[in-house]
Motif scaffolding. Structure first.
Motif, PDB file in Angstrom:
ATOM      1  N   ASP A  75       0.394   7.963  -0.009  1.00 42.15           N
ATOM      2  CA  ASP A  75       2.222   7.219   0.582  1.00 42.15           C
ATOM      3  C   ASP A  75       2.102   6.129  -0.291  1.00 42.15           C
ATOM      4  O   ASP A  75       1.524   5.545  -1.048  1.00 42.15           O
ATOM      5  CB  ASP A  75       1.289   6.923   2.146  1.00 42.15           C
TER       6      ASP A  75
ATOM      7  N   ASP B 121       4.921   3.281   0.907  1.00 40.50           N
ATOM      8  CA  ASP B 121       4.751   2.415   1.277  1.00 40.50           C
ATOM      9  C   ASP B 121       3.688   1.479   2.305  1.00 40.50           C
ATOM     10  O   ASP B 121       3.301   2.448   3.163  1.00 40.50           O
ATOM     11  CB  ASP B 121       6.032   2.091   2.550  1.00 40.50           C
ATOM     12  N   GLY B 122       3.444   0.970   1.762  1.00 41.37           N
ATOM     13  CA  GLY B 122       1.603  -0.598   2.643  1.00 41.37           C
ATOM     14  C   GLY B 122       0.704   1.207   2.036  1.00 41.37           C
ATOM     15  O   GLY B 122      -0.343   0.125   2.733  1.00 41.37           O
TER      16      GLY B 122
ATOM     17  N   GLU C 298      -2.847   7.692   3.176  1.00 35.16           N
ATOM     18  CA  GLU C 298      -2.203   7.226   3.930  1.00 35.16           C
ATOM     19  C   GLU C 298      -2.876   5.942   5.322  1.00 35.16           C
ATOM     20  O   GLU C 298      -3.972   5.609   5.467  1.00 35.16           O
ATOM     21  CB  GLU C 298      -2.055   8.104   4.592  1.00 35.16           C
ATOM     22  N   ASP C 299      -1.437   4.598   5.423  1.00 35.53           N
ATOM     23  CA  ASP C 299      -2.052   3.547   6.511  1.00 35.53           C
ATOM     24  C   ASP C 299      -0.931   3.800   7.921  1.00 35.53           C
ATOM     25  O   ASP C 299      -1.183   3.217   8.593  1.00 35.53           O
ATOM     26  CB  ASP C 299      -0.799   2.695   5.679  1.00 35.53           C
TER      27      ASP C 299
HETATM   28 MG    MG Z   1       3.127   4.109   4.563  1.00 34.76          MG
END
Ligand code: MG
Ligand code: BG6
Length: 215
Positions: free
Chosen positions: A8, A10-11, A168-169
């Motif tokens: 992923d 973002d983050g 993943e976050d």
């Molecule tokens: Mg994310």
């Protein structure tokens, strides 16, 4: 055996999750809509318009479709001004070392994100050179938790889902990866990702050996 790692964006790779939060905060403050970090948690991994619907749950009036489109546009313009200031220093801890080690081991890598701003973010951070494939919000019709974006990334890597690990976050992203039939590793805490057995606060806190160890 894991032959591809799908990240992923973002983050996980870059702190843009915080910039999304600040952009929504600016928009909702101007509109007089209550917004906070716990609402923001629900926006992780899902598309811009779906995020807006969640943000508007706290609005004191109804918005027309045209007004919603304008709000999403305003949120994105705020976000784009933040993105102009992004530099490679905004990559999260451990990202470059992890990518370098995966490349050394000839493990394929991809980015899979619900965001339509992936091309500009990767450009600003010089990330393109590190990845064999990208699948983003411009390529898909159903965002996470639907598995579409991860399945597309695996197809672009030329790998079956069972040979892919997703990092993943977001809870929506974890669900998406599981529905795609892929192994998952969470970036976060037991509180932010309940039910995820393997996790770390960031990529600096996990070795590639640990990442690739799938039961
Ligand atoms: Mg994310
Ligand atoms: C995801 C973020 O990566 O992208 C979400 O986690 C965001 O918070 C989504 O809503 C869509 O992003 P964008 O950049 O297309 O508005």
């Amino acid at each position: 055996m894991i032959r591809g790692v799908i990240f992923d964006l973002d983050g996980v790779l870059v702190l843009t999750d915080e910039l999304h939060f600040q952009s929504w905060q600016q928009l909702t403050a101007a509109e007089g809509i209550h917004f906070d970090r716990s609402i923001n948690q629900r926006l992780r991994g899902i598309s811009r318009m779906e995020s807006l619907e969640i943000v508007l749950e706290r609005a004191t009036r109804k918005y027309t479709s045209a007004e919603k489109a304008a709000l999403a546009e305003r949120k994105n313009s705020i976000y784009l001004t933040y993105l102009q200031r992004l530099t490679p220093a905004d990559l999260l801890p451990g990202v470059v070392d992890t990518l370098a080690e995966l490349r050394r081991r000839r493990i394929k890598t991809a980015v899979a994100s619900s965001s339509k701003n992936v091309p500009i973010i990767m450009e600003r951070l010089g990330l393109h050179a590190w990845f064999d494939a990208v699948a983003d919000g411009n390529d898909i019709t159903r965002s996470k938790p639907d598995p579409e974006v991860f399945l597309l990334a695996a197809r672009r890597l030329g790998l079956p889902p069972v040979e892919c690990l997703v990092i993943e976050d977001a809870q929506a992203g974890i669900e998406s990866a599981r529905r795609a039939g892929m192994a998952v590793f969470g970036i976060g805490t037991p509180a932010s990702l309940p039910g995820v057995a393997r996790l770390a606060p960031d990529l600096a806190h996990v070795t590639v050996d640990e990442l690739l160890r799938v039961d």
